[in-house]
Motif scaffolding. Structure first.
Motif, mmCIF file in Angstrom:
data_model
loop_
_atom_site.group_PDB
_atom_site.id
_atom_site.type_symbol
_atom_site.label_atom_id
_atom_site.label_comp_id
_atom_site.label_asym_id
_atom_site.label_seq_id
_atom_site.Cartn_x
_atom_site.Cartn_y
_atom_site.Cartn_z
ATOM 1 N N ILE A 57 -7.203 -2.123 5.270
ATOM 2 C CA ILE A 57 -6.646 -2.836 4.107
ATOM 3 C C ILE A 57 -7.524 -4.026 3.736
ATOM 4 C CG2 ILE A 57 -4.683 -4.204 3.295
ATOM 5 C CD1 ILE A 57 -2.897 -2.398 5.050
ATOM 6 N N LEU A 58 -7.920 -4.809 4.732
ATOM 7 C CA LEU A 58 -8.764 -5.988 4.469
ATOM 8 C C LEU A 58 -10.112 -5.577 3.883
ATOM 9 C CD1 LEU A 58 -8.061 -8.119 7.684
ATOM 10 C CD2 LEU A 58 -7.231 -8.545 5.364
ATOM 11 N N TRP A 59 -10.660 -4.480 4.394
ATOM 12 C CA TRP A 59 -11.954 -3.991 3.882
ATOM 13 C C TRP A 59 -11.828 -3.549 2.431
ATOM 14 C CZ3 TRP A 59 -16.808 -4.493 4.423
ATOM 15 C CH2 TRP A 59 -17.718 -3.547 3.939
ATOM 16 N N TYR A 60 -10.718 -2.900 2.086
ATOM 17 C CA TYR A 60 -10.519 -2.461 0.706
ATOM 18 C C TYR A 60 -10.336 -3.662 -0.223
ATOM 19 C CZ TYR A 60 -8.910 0.049 -3.363
ATOM 20 O OH TYR A 60 -8.795 0.530 -4.634
ATOM 21 N N ILE A 61 -9.581 -4.657 0.227
ATOM 22 C CA ILE A 61 -9.395 -5.882 -0.572
ATOM 23 C C ILE A 61 -10.741 -6.556 -0.820
ATOM 24 C CG2 ILE A 61 -8.418 -8.216 -0.539
ATOM 25 C CD1 ILE A 61 -6.018 -7.035 0.981
ATOM 26 N N ILE A 64 -12.559 -4.668 -3.509
ATOM 27 C CA ILE A 64 -11.994 -4.916 -4.839
ATOM 28 C C ILE A 64 -12.538 -6.210 -5.435
ATOM 29 C CG2 ILE A 64 -9.870 -5.539 -6.055
ATOM 30 C CD1 ILE A 64 -8.405 -3.521 -4.350
ATOM 31 N N PHE A 65 -12.568 -7.248 -4.626
ATOM 32 C CA PHE A 65 -12.956 -8.563 -5.143
ATOM 33 C C PHE A 65 -14.468 -8.793 -5.169
ATOM 34 C CE2 PHE A 65 -8.523 -9.371 -4.064
ATOM 35 C CZ PHE A 65 -8.105 -10.092 -5.181
ATOM 36 N N THR A 66 -15.223 -7.857 -4.616
ATOM 37 C CA THR A 66 -16.677 -8.031 -4.647
ATOM 38 C C THR A 66 -17.370 -6.932 -5.457
ATOM 39 O OG1 THR A 66 -16.868 -6.820 -2.563
ATOM 40 C CG2 THR A 66 -16.763 -9.235 -2.441
ATOM 41 N N SER A 67 -16.579 -6.131 -6.176
ATOM 42 C CA SER A 67 -17.169 -5.077 -7.001
ATOM 43 C C SER A 67 -16.480 -5.039 -8.360
ATOM 44 C CB SER A 67 -17.028 -3.718 -6.306
ATOM 45 O OG SER A 67 -15.662 -3.354 -6.241
ATOM 46 N N LYS A 70 -12.082 -3.752 -9.855
ATOM 47 C CA LYS A 70 -10.894 -4.433 -10.375
ATOM 48 C C LYS A 70 -10.790 -4.337 -11.896
ATOM 49 C CE LYS A 70 -13.185 -8.995 -10.345
ATOM 50 N NZ LYS A 70 -14.430 -8.531 -9.693
ATOM 51 N N ASP A 71 -11.850 -3.951 -12.567
ATOM 52 C CA ASP A 71 -11.846 -3.832 -14.029
ATOM 53 C C ASP A 71 -11.304 -2.490 -14.509
ATOM 54 O OD1 ASP A 71 -13.035 -6.346 -14.119
ATOM 55 O OD2 ASP A 71 -15.070 -5.505 -14.055
ATOM 56 N N TYR A 72 -10.977 -1.572 -13.590
ATOM 57 C CA TYR A 72 -10.547 -0.233 -13.976
ATOM 58 C C TYR A 72 -9.042 -0.105 -14.186
ATOM 59 C CZ TYR A 72 -15.179 1.647 -13.085
ATOM 60 O OH TYR A 72 -16.519 1.919 -13.131
ATOM 61 N N GLY A 73 -8.294 -1.167 -13.912
ATOM 62 C CA GLY A 73 -6.861 -1.134 -14.152
ATOM 63 C C GLY A 73 -6.045 -0.940 -12.885
ATOM 64 N N VAL A 74 -4.759 -1.302 -12.997
ATOM 65 C CA VAL A 74 -3.864 -1.284 -11.841
ATOM 66 C C VAL A 74 -3.651 0.133 -11.313
ATOM 67 C CG1 VAL A 74 -1.537 -1.810 -11.020
ATOM 68 C CG2 VAL A 74 -2.671 -3.365 -12.612
ATOM 69 N N LEU A 75 -3.425 1.101 -12.186
ATOM 70 C CA LEU A 75 -3.149 2.472 -11.764
ATOM 71 C C LEU A 75 -4.318 3.055 -10.974
ATOM 72 C CD1 LEU A 75 -1.249 4.877 -11.820
ATOM 73 C CD2 LEU A 75 -2.312 5.599 -13.981
ATOM 74 N N PHE A 76 -5.520 2.818 -11.472
ATOM 75 C CA PHE A 76 -6.706 3.328 -10.780
ATOM 76 C C PHE A 76 -6.851 2.680 -9.399
ATOM 77 C CE2 PHE A 76 -11.216 3.111 -9.681
ATOM 78 C CZ PHE A 76 -11.582 4.441 -9.787
ATOM 79 N N ILE A 77 -6.613 1.371 -9.354
ATOM 80 C CA ILE A 77 -6.725 0.641 -8.083
ATOM 81 C C ILE A 77 -5.703 1.165 -7.066
ATOM 82 C CG2 ILE A 77 -6.385 -1.611 -6.968
ATOM 83 C CD1 ILE A 77 -7.537 -2.901 -9.474
ATOM 84 N N LEU A 78 -4.454 1.386 -7.527
ATOM 85 C CA LEU A 78 -3.418 1.878 -6.622
ATOM 86 C C LEU A 78 -3.738 3.275 -6.091
ATOM 87 C CD1 LEU A 78 -0.165 0.682 -8.454
ATOM 88 C CD2 LEU A 78 -1.120 -0.209 -6.320
ATOM 89 N N THR A 79 -4.243 4.118 -6.999
ATOM 90 C CA THR A 79 -4.577 5.492 -6.613
ATOM 91 C C THR A 79 -5.721 5.532 -5.607
ATOM 92 O OG1 THR A 79 -3.885 6.260 -8.798
ATOM 93 C CG2 THR A 79 -5.216 7.771 -7.465
#
Length: 221
Positions: A57-61, A64-67, A70-79
């Motif tokens: 989880i920490l690695w994924y977070i 997200i914050f270093t690439s 995060k610009d692809y939207g909430v649904l894409f991020i959740l999937t």
């Protein structure tokens, strides 16, 4: 505080038991036994499992914050988060299994080497005690000495099994099959046969000690 820690340890142990299939438990238990453990450390396995999930989880977070993900939207991020964490978790578990197997193999090898190196001393002490008129169990108990190192742990376990009512023959037979070591296995198989024969046990043990000492001498030279 101690009660809370005990409850936590108990829950982790239960979770660790659920994580290992019943079909694999005996095989895994044998691996840990050969490395000197009485049982599978279920608590540590559960902690490793939860630790790997947290790391995933920490690695994924971090990703997200270093690439730009995060610009692809909430649904894409959740999937993608579910898929990423699942795949990364599998990779971590495989890595942990490999590390554990390597650790156990090294520990088992070192344990076998230590026991084999102390076999002559153990056998000489056992023979001396038998010649002094001691019964086999008492003679075995009298071999306990700091000079035997981790071999003491095994001898104590043998004594516990015998004193709890297990047949001496069965205890010796089980121990002769415990390690992947010709010297240890052959030694205790011969002791078992000599014990069942009922006579000349001390002399046979002396002979085994001489043979092992000769093998150690030849290996060094």
């Amino acid at each position: 505080m101690n009660n809370k820690k005990t409850d936590l340890d108990s829950k982790l142990t239960q979770i660790g038991r659920y994580l290992i299939s019943s079909k694999r438990k005996n095989t895994i238990r044998k691996l840990f036994n050969k490395a000197g453990y009485d049982d599978i450390p279920y608590e540590n396995i559960a902690m490793g499992f939860f630790g790997s999930i947290l790391l995933s989880i920490l690695w994924y977070i971090f990703i997200i914050f270093t690439s730009q993900i995060k610009d692809y939207g909430v649904l894409f991020i959740l999937t993608t988060s579910v898929l990423f964490i699942f795949i990364f978790e599998i990779i971590l578990i495989i890595v942990l299994i490999v590390i554990i197997r390597i650790f156990l193999s090294v520990k088992k090898y070192n344990r076998i080497q230590s026991i084999e190196s102390h076999l002559p001393l153990f056998l000489r002490e056992l023979s001396t005690n038998l010649k002094a008129g001691r019964e086999f169990v008492d003679a075995l108990e009298d071999t306990l000495t700091p000079e035997l190192g981790i071999f003491n742990e095994d001898i104590k376990k043998l004594l516990v099994q015998i004193k709890s009512g297990k047949m001496i023959e069965k205890v010796l037979l089980d121990y002769s099959r415990k390690y992947d070591s010709y010297a240890i296995n052959e030694t205790f198989e011969i002791i078992l046969e000599a014990y069942k024969g009922g006579g000349g046990l001390a002399e046979i043990i002396d002979k085994i000690a001489e043979n092992i000492e000769m093998i150690h001498f030849l290996k060094k030279n």
